[in-house]
Structures are given as structure tokens and as C-alpha cells.
Design a protein around this motif. Sequence first.
Motif, PDB file in Angstrom:
ATOM      1  N   LYS B 262       0.826  -1.216   0.000  1.00  0.00           N
ATOM      2  CA  LYS B 262       0.000   0.000   0.000  1.00  0.00           C
ATOM      3  C   LYS B 262       0.863   1.270   0.000  1.00  0.00           C
ATOM      4  O   LYS B 262       0.355   2.368  -0.203  1.00  0.00           O
ATOM      5  CB  LYS B 262      -0.920   0.007   1.214  1.00  0.00           C
ATOM      6  N   LYS B 263       2.158   1.100   0.263  1.00  0.00           N
ATOM      7  CA  LYS B 263       3.087   2.229   0.251  1.00  0.00           C
ATOM      8  C   LYS B 263       3.056   2.933  -1.105  1.00  0.00           C
ATOM      9  O   LYS B 263       3.205   4.149  -1.197  1.00  0.00           O
ATOM     10  CB  LYS B 263       4.513   1.697   0.466  1.00  0.00           C
ATOM     11  N   THR B 266       0.472   5.596  -1.486  1.00  0.00           N
ATOM     12  CA  THR B 266       0.407   6.532  -0.354  1.00  0.00           C
ATOM     13  C   THR B 266       1.430   7.656  -0.505  1.00  0.00           C
ATOM     14  O   THR B 266       2.571   7.420  -0.933  1.00  0.00           O
ATOM     15  CB  THR B 266       0.673   5.783   0.968  1.00  0.00           C
ATOM     16  N   THR B 267       0.976   8.874  -0.167  1.00  0.00           N
ATOM     17  CA  THR B 267       1.885  10.030  -0.158  1.00  0.00           C
ATOM     18  C   THR B 267       2.308  10.285   1.288  1.00  0.00           C
ATOM     19  O   THR B 267       1.462  10.332   2.191  1.00  0.00           O
ATOM     20  CB  THR B 267       1.166  11.288  -0.683  1.00  0.00           C
ATOM     21  N   ILE B 296       0.003   2.850   7.341  1.00  0.00           N
ATOM     22  CA  ILE B 296      -0.044   2.328   5.962  1.00  0.00           C
ATOM     23  C   ILE B 296      -1.077   1.194   5.885  1.00  0.00           C
ATOM     24  O   ILE B 296      -1.895   1.131   4.973  1.00  0.00           O
ATOM     25  CB  ILE B 296       1.349   1.808   5.520  1.00  0.00           C
ATOM     26  N   ILE B 299      -4.721   2.112   5.429  1.00  0.00           N
ATOM     27  CA  ILE B 299      -5.184   2.801   4.214  1.00  0.00           C
ATOM     28  C   ILE B 299      -6.180   1.898   3.453  1.00  0.00           C
ATOM     29  O   ILE B 299      -5.862   0.758   3.123  1.00  0.00           O
ATOM     30  CB  ILE B 299      -3.994   3.165   3.289  1.00  0.00           C
ATOM     31  N   ASN B 303      -6.008   6.642  -2.817  1.00  0.00           N
ATOM     32  CA  ASN B 303      -4.835   7.471  -2.547  1.00  0.00           C
ATOM     33  C   ASN B 303      -4.682   7.691  -1.048  1.00  0.00           C
ATOM     34  O   ASN B 303      -5.492   8.367  -0.428  1.00  0.00           O
ATOM     35  CB  ASN B 303      -4.964   8.842  -3.223  1.00  0.00           C
ATOM     36  N   GLY B 304      -3.671   7.091  -0.544  1.00  0.00           N
ATOM     37  CA  GLY B 304      -3.415   7.257   0.888  1.00  0.00           C
ATOM     38  C   GLY B 304      -2.564   8.499   1.145  1.00  0.00           C
ATOM     39  O   GLY B 304      -1.708   8.856   0.328  1.00  0.00           O
ATOM     40  N   VAL B 305      -2.804   9.140   2.282  1.00  0.00           N
ATOM     41  CA  VAL B 305      -1.964  10.283   2.685  1.00  0.00           C
ATOM     42  C   VAL B 305      -1.557  10.065   4.150  1.00  0.00           C
ATOM     43  O   VAL B 305      -2.402   9.840   5.014  1.00  0.00           O
ATOM     44  CB  VAL B 305      -2.724  11.634   2.555  1.00  0.00           C
ATOM     45  N   ILE B 306      -0.266  10.145   4.381  1.00  0.00           N
ATOM     46  CA  ILE B 306       0.215  10.042   5.772  1.00  0.00           C
ATOM     47  C   ILE B 306       1.075  11.267   6.084  1.00  0.00           C
ATOM     48  O   ILE B 306       2.056  11.543   5.375  1.00  0.00           O
ATOM     49  CB  ILE B 306       1.011   8.750   5.989  1.00  0.00           C
ATOM     50  N   ASP B 323      -3.161   9.552   9.381  1.00  0.00           N
ATOM     51  CA  ASP B 323      -3.468   8.882   8.107  1.00  0.00           C
ATOM     52  C   ASP B 323      -4.912   9.154   7.712  1.00  0.00           C
ATOM     53  O   ASP B 323      -5.698   9.649   8.518  1.00  0.00           O
ATOM     54  CB  ASP B 323      -3.216   7.367   8.242  1.00  0.00           C
ATOM     55  N   GLY B 325      -6.853   6.649   6.674  1.00  0.00           N
ATOM     56  CA  GLY B 325      -7.295   5.263   6.550  1.00  0.00           C
ATOM     57  C   GLY B 325      -8.707   5.027   7.074  1.00  0.00           C
ATOM     58  O   GLY B 325      -9.502   5.963   7.219  1.00  0.00           O
TER      59      GLY B 325
END
Lengths: 364, 386
Positions: B262-263, B266-267, B296, B299, B303-306, B323, B325
Amino acid sequence: MFITPNTIENIVKQIEETAGTQTALLFIAEHTKIDIENLILELNQRQITFAGGIFPRVIYNDTVYEEGIVVNFIDQIHHAFVIKNLDQKEFTIPKIQLASDKSYCTFTLVDGLTGNIANYLSELYRTLGTSSIYFGGGAGSLTLEQKPCLFDNDGFYMNAAISLIYESRVSIGVKHGWEKVDGPLIATKTNNNTIQEINWRNALEVYKEIVERDCKQEITVDNFFSIAKAYPFGIVKENSECIVRDPISTNEKGELICVGEVLNNTVLDILRGKNENLISSATEAAKLTTKNAQNPNTGIIIDCISRVLFLEENFQLELNTVIEELRSKNNQMEISGALTLGEISSYNGYLEFFNKTIVIGLFE
Amino acid sequence: MDIGKNIADILQLYEFSMAIGKSLDYEKNCDKFLTLLLARKNLSGCCILRKRDEHYEKLYAFPAASVSNKYIPHNQFLTSCFKNSEPKTGIFNDSIKKTVPMCTEKGAWVYFNLKEDLGLFLFENNGNLFTSIDINQLNPIIAKFSLSLDACESFSKQQDLLKKLTSQNQELKEYAHVISHDLKSPLRNVVTLIAWTKEDAGNLDENLLQNLTGIEENAEKMDNLINGLLTYSTIDKEDIVANHIDIKPFIQEIIESINDSKKEITTFNIHTNVESLNFNALQFKQLFFHLISNAIYSIDKENGVINIHIDQHDSILKCSVQDNGKGIAKRYFDKIFEIFQTLENDKKSTGVGLSIVKKIIELYEGKIWLESQENMGTSFHFTLKT
């Protein structure tokens, strides 16, 4: 026995003639021209057991000698030990078991100019307690320069203590006769033998204020010892005379250096001596001794050298009255002793290191 | 009235009181005070006895032989002393000497009650009785001495406990390492054997293959669990060495080390008000590794954001990992930091990660808390004392 200055061979010969299996206890006057290392070697070669010290002067019968050797003989030593490095805090006294139905004397000689003497005596008392009578004094030179001053079969020592424990009935008398001038004061800061502060102020300042008012003389670095010898400190002790502490010098910080320790927060008086009081107290000490003795055959006098310096020619008077009193118990008794840097006795209570005091022992 | 005598008495009591509590060692504390008392009062000895059910026990004696036996049977004399909280005095007589092995031929004794079961005896050899003034003067000083003995006993217990704890910590550390080594090596063998079986067996039955993969996954989880437990049990027992950490490259490296597909979607945004700091690198890595891994893992969007915040405020480090998520339900907020707690039946999760995080934070006198909204995301906030 008194041996006049002589060759080592003759000295050893005279000791050997009497010693047999006994232990020789030697008091040597500091001006005696003798090589101690050589003496040790010769005595060892003749297999004589011995211990002793060098003192400012020695006493034999009614005479004080600056040269010469006083020898006493002890029949059966139960236990003998030397503690070296007494100036360090760490030392161990051997564990000793004494029979409760017998009378013992612990004769102790210390280097009178080392630190930690009171601590050593405290540990000695912790080990032996009331099962022994204690008697002894501080060896060393009147110049107050510290050098080796104690010896036994194993060597010649500085910063040391020698204790000889033997079976004997002993009667002891302890007195000093110094009187209070001022006090009580508190030694608020001390370090072993040094009093740094009295009543939270510089020690010399306080001492000067009190002593100058009494002696009407200004104390300087040069005359400190000659005035201070007449104005010692007294540590207050209940049911007995105070313990005298002799200030022998001062340093650039205005601290007072004494013979023997002064603990932090000790309550002190400042004392003053009068000839007649000192002499009568010495007689009193002798009377105390004779009162408790039954059939004494030996008398030993441990008297502080500073009493001689204070009494000067009158010291002979003190010695004469003491000898006279002791002789009243046994006319044939051999009397000897030493003029010391500090005196040791328990006198029915806690074991103490005294200054400016006379300690008399009658042995049976 | 003799004012001079009164002043001398008061100063003497001052000297005694200043000698109390000079050491937290029981024996030394007794030595400092009691030997002074013996010297100044010209006494011959003393001892402290504790009353026990079966006998009296000698805790201290000066001289050492003043009470010859460590244990003294119950007797009338000691019972009559210990039953009073008031001091008591008398002369040694034959009946006392027969029952109490105190090595004195003559003289007087005084008893002070230190506590219910603890008493102090002072002896003197000259036959001078202790007067009521002597006793009244000494009583408050002895009471103060008794308190100092309590402090010595507490200190001694504390020291024993500390010693025991240190030794247990060491044992636990060694135990954890041994266990981890002994458990991991058969596990490694299992994984290797499965790999060889898969290679050697050619076309395996689909079910068998699935089972073997299941064994492999469980072995991997077990391996992670052992690693996690080892970290959890030793993280606060290692010597803490501060290392120089350049924050952004350090966090970037942690992200790269996380093995999760999932990395890629992800941003990661790293915000900090300091470029570098001094902190134990291993513990700092453990903290962010577990929090970022969890972020992570949570999520569930395309589009993941951390967002990672690390801010230094004086000696406090304020950090957060946020996150977008699936979020955490409120009922799990406290439970989530407990060891072996997982949110759902996740085959990979060991339930150890957040426990390690919490333990490290507590080691640095910090706090951790979270804000979360289901389907919106979660923020973990924490502080650390640097």
C-alpha cells in the motif's frame, strides 16, 4: 630495667640476661644514640620477642632521662598485633576472644602524630570491650616532626599502633588537673586533628580572643606554642574530668592543629593550668591507683610531655609525689615510664586518647 | 540556677542530635551516634534488641561482645522492659546477669523504647545510676535516633529491592534472548523445509500448496511475534545512548524498510521544526516504524496520505502520525495499547507494535493519545522528554 646509652651489643646483652621467654617492652628516649634497625636485627638474632617506641623522654624511678632505654618484661602475651597505615580509614583489628574469668591488660602504643587514633581506640574497644583494662601512650618526637617511632620484631613503623594483650591485674589512675577558663564552645567545623571553626567562626580568632584576654599577651605565629601549651581545649565528659586536647600549632588558614581528633560539633571548654593543680591531680591519680591495687610489683607512668614543658622544673615535684604515693604500696616496686604525645586509658568507661594527662598503672 | 551548666547541657544535646542520621547504613548510623553518647557520658556499652515472637534479636551492640549472643530467649527482665514505652533504669544484679548475656560485672543500665518491638540499652560500669534528669534529657534525642533507624531500615529495604530488580531485569534480558534464539531456530527450519518441499515436489495439489503457504504465513507471524516480544521485554532495559538523527532522511529510511504494497499508493509528508536531534536511534526507529506501519496498513482508499509531524519545544518533542485510513472505533482507544490486542482478525498483526510504542514513550516520561473517525482516518499524537 634502665639501660644507659651503650653499644647495641651491650644493650641486647642486658635485655637477653633478663628476658628469657618474656616479651621485652622498650621505651627509648628520643636523644638516645641508637640505630633502631640494627637493634631490631640484633634482638631478632637472639630470638627475643619485643615491642617498643621512641618517646620524648623516659622515666626510671624518680628521674627523667633524655637518653636511655627503659625495659619492662611481660610474662605471657595472649595476643599482639600491629596496625599499619593508621592514617588511612581502613584497618582491621583481629578478632580476639578473652576469657571472662581472667583479668587482661591491653598495652597500646600509637604514633602520637598520626591521624585516626581515636578511631583506632574506638575499634579496639569495640573488639575487646570491658574484658580488658587499657593502658598506653603516644610515641614520637618532641620536635613534632613525624617519623618512624614504633617497632617490634617485624619492623620500624610510622602511622602505626602496637597492641599487646596479656593477663594481668592492673589498677589505673587518670587525672590532669586543668581548669576551665571559658566555654562551652562548639567546634562547628573540624577535620580529624584540625579545628577549623569554633562557634561558626574562624577557630584561631575565637581562641585568640579568649586566651589573650586571660594571659594579657598577644598570640602570634612565633609564640603560639609557648602560649597555647598553657591553654588547651577540654572535651566535656560526664562523671569524669574532661578530655584534654592540646593545640600544638596553627596554619595559614587560622586553623588549630591538635594532638588527637576533635569531632564535628564537639562541645569544648578552654582550659588553663596552674602548677599546684596539675601536681595535686597527679598525686590524686597515684592515690586512685594505689587504692585499687593489691600487691603491685611494677608501676608504669605515662605522663604527657606537655606537662613537663608547662611545669618545667616543677615537674620533678609532680614525679616525686607520684613516686612517693606508689612506693607507699610497695617500697621495692620498680617504677618506670615515658613522657608521651598523648595518653591512653579506659578508666571504667569508654576508651579515650588523652592529652596533657597523667595515666598511672600498677601491675600485679 | 546554674545557667552555665544548663547551657553546657543544651550544647551537649546539640552535639548528640547532630550525630544522628549521619549515614543511611544502619550500623554506621548507630556507630556515629552511640559511640559519641558512650564517650561523652562515660558509659561502657550499649545494645539494640528487637523483640520477636520466638526470642529477642541483637541488632547492634557496642562493644561487639557487650551482648554475647545474637538471640536471647524471652525472659522476665526483658519482658518487663519491653512492655513499657517509658524509659526504665536499674542496677545489674545476679538475676539479670543470669538471664541476659550482657558482659558486665557491675554497674547500671537504662532502657529506652525505640518502637513497640525495639529497645535500646545503655550500660555503665561505675555504679552511677542514671538520674531522671539524664533520662529526660536523652529521651527526645533517642526518639530522634529511633526515626533515623526507621530511615535506615527503609533505605536498606529499598536498596535490596533495587538489587533484586536489577538482577531480575538482567535475568529477564538473558531469558528473552535465549527464548528468542531457541524459538526462532526451529521456526527458520520449518520455513526452509517448506521452501524445499515446494521446490522438490513439482506440481503440488492446490489444497496442499495452500496449506503450505498458510504454514509459511503463520511461521512468519510467529517470527514477527518473537521479534516483537523480544523488543517489548528489552526496550527499557538496554543502556540508552543518544545518537545524532537527521530527521527527514531517518524517517524516509524507516518508510523504505516497511514491507507493505500500500506504500505505492500513499503520499508521505514529513513536517518538522528541527533538522536534527539527539535521541536513541533504535528507540526512535521502533516508535515511527510501528506507527507508520499501522498507518499504511489502515489505508483503504485509492490514494493514501500520511502526515508525520515532529516538533521540538524546549525539552519536549511533540510528534504525530496522521493517516486517511479506515479509522478506529472509539471503544478500542484504550485497548489498542495493550499487548496482544489487535483490532480485527488480522493474520499478520502480532498486537505487540503499539505496546512497544507506549513503553518507549513512558520511558521518556511522555504521553500518547489518538484521535480517530471511522472511514476518515486516525491521528496518533505523542510527546517525549529529550
